[in-house]
Design an enzyme around this catalytic site. Structure first.
Site: not given
Length: 261
Positions: A13, A138, A151, A155
């Site tokens: 996805s 990110s 998160y 990252k």
């Protein structure tokens, strides 16, 4: 990209799916990986040249399986030219409300799984005297935001690891590109974990109004071709990189004022 063999994780996805379509259309042989085999088969079916797409399911948190999966990946077409580390999971919860096991899952999926897979691929790249690691982190790997503590931490860790990898193995003709997307129109927010580990199951405005995933994929492919060290993708959120570097207090105020969740 024609005749390149490109292995993409998180390909069922979002960014990984868009990359699969575009790279396949450009003549690459694509190996697509994620946990959901049924979703991967759907991606393969929707590719322009599905005969050049191979489905290879994997779970980044099943560390012990990654060695055998890597061996299989290299046997499919005789080599892998590019590994795109795109598999990952986001989070939306305040630190005070987040269970520790959610942080463990963030590290296992977003960092340790990627590191483990990379370490299995590295000897193959050294032996073939070429290879390109492309790791999708990110903008949150460069600066932080509320509700994303786990998160952001995972990252940030990827940047430290892959910068070191580039320095150590440039001599082996191995390239490393770090891709830092901002708000992209994917299901990343819907699939994000809340404080108790359940999925958020709702979209946020920033993601809904973000860059179309197809455009993001095009920019990533351009960065791969140019072998860029680091690439920032998105809208005005990209300027957070420079605010963090030169005006960290101003960035702090801007992020709090934005109330992005």
């Amino acid at each position: 990209m024609e005749n390149k063999v490109i292995w993409i994780t998180g390909a069922s996805s979002g960014i990984g799916e868009a990359l699969s379509y575009q790279l396949n259309a450009k003549g690459a042989k694509v190996i697509i990986s994620a946990r959901r085999e049924e979703a991967l088969l759907s991606v393969k079916k929707n590719c322009k040249s599905p005969e050049n797409v191979t489905v290879l399911p994997l779970d980044l948190t099943n560390f012990e399986s990654l060695g055998n999966i890597t061996e299989k990946a290299f046997s499919l077409f005789g080599k892998v030219d590019v590994l795109i580390n795109n598999g990952g999971l986001s989070q939306r919860s305040l630190i005070i409300e987040t269970n520790f096991d959610v942080y463990q899952q963030m590290i296992n999926v977003n960092y340790l799984g990627t590191v483990k897979l990379t370490k299995h691929v590295l000897p193959y790249f050294i032996a073939q005297k070429s290879g390109h690691f492309v790791t999708v982190t990110s903008l949150m790997g460069k600066f932080s935001s509320p509700y994303r503590s786990g998160y952001c931490g995972a990252k940030h860790a990827l940047h430290g690891f892959f910068d070191a990898l580039r320095m150590e193995h440039e001599k082996d003709n191995i390239d490393v590109s770090i891709i830092c997307p901002g708000f992209i129109q994917t299901n990343v927010a819907k699939n994000a974990l809340t404080g108790n580990g359940t999925a958020l199951q709702q979209e946020d405005n920033a993601t809904e109004n973000g860059m179309p995933v197809e455009k993001c994929a095009r920019e990533i492919i351009s960065a791969i071709r140019k072998k860029r060290f680091e690439t920032y993708i998105g809208g005005k959120e990209k300027f957070g990189i420079y605010l963090k570097r030169f005006f960290p207090k101003l960035l702090h105020k801007v992020v709090l004022k934005s109330k992005v969740r």
